[in-house]
Design a protein around this motif. Structure first.
Motif, short mmCIF file in Angstrom:
data_model
loop_
_atom_site.label_atom_id
_atom_site.label_comp_id
_atom_site.label_asym_id
_atom_site.label_seq_id
_atom_site.Cartn_x
_atom_site.Cartn_y
_atom_site.Cartn_z
N ALA A 116 52.10 29.71 51.01
CA ALA A 116 51.83 28.70 49.99
C ALA A 116 50.40 28.90 49.51
N GLN A 117 50.18 28.76 48.22
CA GLN A 117 48.84 29.02 47.72
C GLN A 117 48.47 28.09 46.57
N LEU A 118 47.18 27.84 46.45
CA LEU A 118 46.61 27.09 45.35
C LEU A 118 45.63 27.99 44.63
N ILE A 119 45.54 27.82 43.32
CA ILE A 119 44.68 28.68 42.50
C ILE A 119 43.71 27.81 41.71
N ASN A 120 42.45 28.19 41.73
CA ASN A 120 41.37 27.58 40.96
C ASN A 120 41.10 26.14 41.36
N LYS A 121 40.17 25.95 42.23
CA LYS A 121 39.73 24.63 42.67
C LYS A 121 39.18 23.84 41.48
N THR A 122 39.53 22.53 41.40
CA THR A 122 39.01 21.65 40.35
C THR A 122 38.35 20.43 40.99
N GLU A 153 36.79 33.08 47.30
CA GLU A 153 35.90 32.31 46.42
C GLU A 153 35.81 32.91 45.03
N ASP A 154 35.87 34.23 44.93
CA ASP A 154 35.80 34.91 43.63
C ASP A 154 36.87 35.99 43.61
N ALA A 155 37.96 35.70 42.91
CA ALA A 155 39.11 36.60 42.92
C ALA A 155 38.75 37.99 42.42
N TYR A 156 37.88 38.08 41.40
CA TYR A 156 37.56 39.37 40.81
C TYR A 156 36.63 40.22 41.67
N CYS A 157 36.17 39.63 42.76
CA CYS A 157 35.34 40.40 43.69
C CYS A 157 36.07 40.63 45.01
N ASP A 158 37.37 40.48 45.01
CA ASP A 158 38.15 40.69 46.22
C ASP A 158 39.12 41.85 46.00
N ALA A 159 39.13 42.77 46.94
CA ALA A 159 39.92 43.99 46.80
C ALA A 159 41.42 43.72 46.78
N THR A 172 48.29 37.17 30.31
CA THR A 172 48.46 35.77 29.91
C THR A 172 47.22 35.15 29.28
N GLY A 173 46.05 35.74 29.51
CA GLY A 173 44.82 35.13 29.02
C GLY A 173 44.25 34.10 29.98
N PHE A 174 44.92 33.90 31.09
CA PHE A 174 44.43 32.97 32.11
C PHE A 174 43.33 33.65 32.93
N ARG A 175 42.44 32.87 33.51
CA ARG A 175 41.36 33.42 34.33
C ARG A 175 41.46 32.86 35.74
N THR A 176 41.84 33.70 36.69
CA THR A 176 41.87 33.29 38.09
C THR A 176 40.47 33.38 38.66
N ARG A 177 40.03 32.28 39.29
CA ARG A 177 38.69 32.26 39.85
C ARG A 177 38.74 32.23 41.38
N SER A 178 39.35 31.18 41.93
CA SER A 178 39.39 31.04 43.39
C SER A 178 40.83 30.89 43.86
N ILE A 179 41.09 31.31 45.10
CA ILE A 179 42.44 31.29 45.66
C ILE A 179 42.38 30.78 47.09
N MET A 180 43.33 29.96 47.46
CA MET A 180 43.50 29.55 48.86
C MET A 180 44.96 29.74 49.21
N CYS A 181 45.21 30.54 50.24
CA CYS A 181 46.58 30.91 50.59
C CYS A 181 46.78 30.76 52.10
#
Length: 673
Positions: A195-201, A157-163, A173-182
């Motif tokens: 297979a993975q998706l990045i940043n739910k919209t 749910e929060d990439a920056y809080c996952d080890a 790149t200046g991009f901000r990864t928020r959420s990940i589903m893999c």
């Protein structure tokens, strides 16, 4: 399975399709090409009617409370598309691109990627991602590595809080990864990738959006978590991807299973803490999940061309309505991709892509392949020239009734429900785009005199032109470039007939004969109406047969091919300088080969193209332009521009120094400037 056995038995004794009876094309990309093509054809036929019904239903206005029905229909349609892809004779990479793009749009995400396991090098490798490059990371690294080694799906749910996440790519790149589903790609022998998706919209089909959103605005959203339903859908698409990989035998360097994967044991050395406020969880220092650039999913062909169109918006602003166009300026702002940028822009804005159901990524891939076939070491016959010709042809279609007049001759033909006007427009634009494809920068006569392989192949007849159109159709036959798979067979045959006739009509040696045949056809038409000869020369021309329509199209493409003569003076003289340089380059080759006589206008020791423009216009160009302008209402600006430039050449002819001073050299005018 039953249908497959039937097809296999049929192919044991036939080289034709069991579905249509047509000869199956040879495709050497994959084994069992005939079987694969037949299965693809079968599924296309079975699903086509259902998909048309689904799309019609999804496009209808919904009553209150029925919004979910449209989303469901679009989702079913996307899953059908993936089923067709799995059975298609495409490259593994192309199929994975398409499947993951469907997943991204249905679920709603800014980016998607696939990583495959390479046990030989102990890594995960991806060519299907948002960077447009091959990415290789350690097999146990990051979120992707965790899923590959454990074989279990993971939602962060929060990439920056996952080890397991590393922000180094975000920083670069200046991009901000928020959420990940893999999720893992599982075969019988084990996990073969993820297979993975990045940043739910909010743009997913099952959400409040319509599934057509892109990363250009998605990045501004607040963080959204992937839901349980999203995970279920991604697992379905992952299963499709796995089937595609196994069915296409995979690439040789990648093992089909994880044989030497060792699960991660805690953090790597040099671990650090998450910088997110109030988090404080450790973060690995190894290479983690690669994040996409700001314009995510930008490595898809359609996204790349749309980005170029946005960058070149100033150059393209007036191109749709105006007769004047600077192809060299467009080359400068499009990374030397003027043909594909303009081609996609015109086809999209005209509505032809939607109207004819073209596959956008395949269309863009086709345009880019055609563009790569233009040799920019040619001073004149290069991709910028092709873009210039394409624009003039577009202007004729836009400002005259050219397409409608030709379409009259298609009435009664089996086009499978395709509108004749749209088919003619597409044929004209594609023919203009490919008309000099893979040009060697030399004339037909040179190819014949040197016994070039192309001259031998085409029996010295329309050597360049025959190659241009034949080679272009070879590109269109490639599965990844065939954007017309939904076009009915009858319409496709007619499209090819028109394109071949148009491109063959660009042979300058035939200009007098075509001009005379066109005049004769107009005279016959006037005679049948009881009109006098002077009336025939000025009356609009209405084709009454395929032969008449072909003459009109060939006149149109000839004027388009010479369209730079009607541009503003400064642009026109740059093209004349380029033509002169290319002519002289051929003359130099002829001299080196010991030709007894150097071809006309190609001997740099004699008068070149820049010194003979008045005669060329008087005897070749203006007769063509006048005939077309009088027969096709609305084509007047083309003639007016050429006549204005002719007068300027006439004034300068008496002062050669002024002509020379006005002529730029191609050495100082690069196609990218």
């Amino acid at each position: 399975t039953y249908e497959r056995r039937h097809i296999e038995r049929w192919l044991n004794g036939h080289s034709t399709s069991p579905v249509t009876g047509l000869e199956l094309p040879q495709k050497d990309l994959f084994p069992n090409h005939a079987l694969r093509n037949s299965i693809e054809e079968y599924f296309q036929q079975i699903f086509s009617a259902h998909r048309r019904a689904i799309r019609r239903s999804a496009s209808r206005p919904m009553l209150a409370g029925q919004a979910s029905d449209a989303s469901l229909l679009k989702t079913i349609d996307a899953l059908m598309e993936c089923s067709l892809l799995v059975n298609a004779d495409h490259s593994t990479e192309q199929i994975l691109w398409e499947i993951m793009d469907q997943a991204r749009r249905i679920i709603g995400a800014e980016a998607a990627s696939v990583f495959l396991v390479d046990t030989a090098l102990g890594s995960l490798v991806s060519t299907v991602n948002s960077t447009g490059e091959e990415i290789r990371i350690p097999v146990a690294a990051g979120v992707a590595g965790h899923v590959a080694t454990t074989g279990e799906p993971l939602v962060v749910e929060d990439a920056y809080c996952d080890a397991r996440f590393d922000p180094s790519m975000d920083i670069r790149t200046g991009f901000r990864t928020r959420s990940i589903m893999c999720v893992p790609l599982k075969a019988k022998t084990g996990t073969i990738g993820v297979a993975q998706l990045i940043n739910k919209t909010r743009d997913g089909l099952m959400g409040p959006g319509d599934g057509e959103g892109s990363a250009t605005n998605a990045g501004c959203e607040a963080s959204l978590p992937f839901a349980r339903e999203d995970l279920r859908f991604l697992l379905v698409f992952a299963a499709q991807a796995t089937t595609a990989i196994i069915g296409n035998s995979m690439q040789q360097k990648l093992s089909p299973q994880l044989r030497s994967v060792v699960p991660c044991n805690g953090l790597a050395s040099g671990s650090r803490r998450c910088r997110a406020q109030g988090c404080g969880k450790p973060v690995t220092s190894d290479v983690g999940l690669p994040a996409p650039p700001v314009k995510s999913w930008g490595s898809r062909p359609v996204d790349r061309l749309e980005a170029l169109s946005e960058r070149c918006s100033t150059a393209l602003a007036a191109v749709y309505e105006s007769w004047d166009f600077d192809a060299l300026a467009l080359a400068g702002c499009s990374d030397n991709q003027p043909l594909s940028t303009l081609g996609y822009h015109l086809l999209a804005r005209s509505g032809l892509i939607e109207h004819l159901g073209m596959h956008r990524d395949k269309l863009c891939r086709f345009l880019q392949e055609i563009e790569r076939g233009y040799d920019d070491t040619n001073a004149y016959h290069n991709r910028s020239h092709a873009a210039s010709v394409l624009h003039v042809m577009h202007s004729l279609l836009k400002h005259t009734d050219l397409a409608a007049l030709v379409a009259r001759t298609l009435e009664g033909k089996d086009l499978g429900g395709v509108e004749g006007v749209a088919l003619v427009k597409l044929a004209c634009l594609l023919a203009a785009a490919v008309h000099d494809f893979e040009h060697k920068g030399v004339s037909n006569e040179f190819l014949v005199r040197t016994s070039d392989e192309r001259a031998v192949r085409y029996n010295d007849i329309h050597v360049n032109e025959n190659h241009h159109v034949a080679a272009a159709f070879e590109v269109l036959r490639r599965p990844e470039c065939d954007f017309l798979t939904t076009l009915p067979a009858g319409a496709r045959r007619e499209l090819r007939r028109l394109m071949v006739a148009i491109v063959l009509g660009t042979d300058m040696a035939d200009s007098p004969a075509i001009t005379q045949a066109f005049a004769d056809a107009r005279a016959r038409q006037a005679g049948s109406r009881g009109e006098a000869g002077d009336v025939a020369a000025t009356a609009p021309f209405v084709p009454a047969s395929d032969a008449d329509a072909t003459l009109l199209l060939q006149m149109a493409v000839k004027c388009s091919d010479l369209g730079h003569l009607a541009l503003k003076w400064e642009r026109h003289v740059r093209w004349v300088a380029r033509l002169e340089d290319e002519f002289f380059a051929q003359g130099d080759r002829e001299r080196a080969l010991g030709f007894p006589q150097i071809s006309f206008l190609m001997d740099r020791e004699k008068a070149g193209a820049s010194e003979t423009q008045v005669g060329f216009m008087d005897f070749v160009v203006l007769p063509l332009f006048r005939a077309l302008a009088s027969a096709l209402l609305g084509a007047g600006p083309l003639l007016e521009g050429a006549e204005a430039n002719r007068e300027r050449w006439q004034k300068q002819q008496a002062t050669p120094k002024s002509v020379e001073a006005s002529m730029p050299t191609t050495r100082s005018v690069d196609c990218r400037d």
